[in-house]
Design an enzyme around this catalytic site. Structure first.
Site, PDB file in Angstrom:
ATOM      1  CB  VAL A  60       2.409  11.618   1.549  1.00  0.00           C
ATOM      2  CG1 VAL A  60       2.022  11.922   0.113  1.00  0.00           C
ATOM      3  CG2 VAL A  60       1.696  12.550   2.520  1.00  0.00           C
ATOM      4  CE1 TYR A  61       0.388  10.277  -3.734  1.00  0.00           C
ATOM      5  CE2 TYR A  61       0.723   8.174  -4.801  1.00  0.00           C
ATOM      6  CZ  TYR A  61       0.782   9.550  -4.830  1.00  0.00           C
ATOM      7  OH  TYR A  61       1.213  10.178  -5.972  1.00  0.00           O
ATOM      8  CB  SER A  62      -3.792   6.172   2.396  1.00  0.00           C
ATOM      9  OG  SER A  62      -4.908   6.502   1.601  1.00  0.00           O
TER      10      SER A  62
END
Length: 212
Positions: A60-62
């Site tokens: 989900v990071y970026s």
């Protein structure tokens, strides 16, 4: 660099884990960090040269860009992936598709396959479930995690942000069924937020679970 045993796995990971939440700068992550490929390569090289072998990211990071930048860096720098211990996560929403989130078997397997493509790896060393999914029973989650490890795409599973009772329940289910158990915990802990000392840390000590 100092290295510590990762619980009862027999693996040694660096005392410092390199986090990649600032890579990418897409969407809500823009305010946290906006490192692109050149900066990512420089940071990963610095960490690797210092002896750090433990790298933490999340799908989900970026919205996948952090994993993509990390995978490119490993390839660009010619680092042997077997020298690294890479953790990523599954739980958060990756698109507007209602099934592209959560801890269903559908999303766990799809997410792992997509993370491997972005990371350009053939396996994930440690897959954390990145929070509670209230609509999927714990037994179903643990069966899916067991099967994704048995598939060879993941080596170990861990958990972030579950209450202590839920982690203990999951461990007991896995143990009774002969499934793969959680091997690591990741929780927010600082001088200003010490609530995990009440239940999480005693549970971790009892279960021999390393806490990141």
């Amino acid at each position: 660099m100092k290295y510590n045993l990762l619980g009862n796995t027999g693996l040694l990971v660096s005392d410092l884990c390199f986090g990649t939440m600032t890579f990418g700068g897409e969407g809500m992550w823009k305010a946290i960090g906006q490192q692109q490929q050149e900066e990512t390569d420089e940071l990963i090289k610095m960490a690797h040269d210092a002896g750090i072998n433990f790298i933490d990211t999340a799908n989900v990071y970026s919205y996948g860009k952090s994993e993509q930048l990390l995978g490119n860096s490993i390839k660009n720098l010619g680092i042997d992936p077997n020298q690294l211990f890479i953790a990523t996560k599954v739980r958060g929403a990756m698109s507007e598709d209602p099934n592209d989130q959560g801890l269903s078997r559908h999303h766990i397997f799809n997410s792992v396959e997509q993370s491997l493509q972005r990371l350009q790896l053939d396996h994930i060393d440690l897959l954390y479930v990145h929070g509670v999914d209230p609509i999927v029973p714990v037994r179903e989650i643990m069966k899916s995690l067991n099967d994704v490890v048995d598939s060879g795409m993941v080596r170990y599973v861990g958990v972030c942000n579950w209450p202590a009772w839920m982690v203990a329940k999951a461990q007991e289910i896995a143990r009774s069924e002969g499934w793969h158990e959680f091997k690591a915990l990741q929780y927010y802990y600082s001088l200003a937020a010490r609530d995990i000392e009440e239940e999480l840390i005693p549970m971790a000590e009892t279960e021999d679970l390393p806490l990141m």
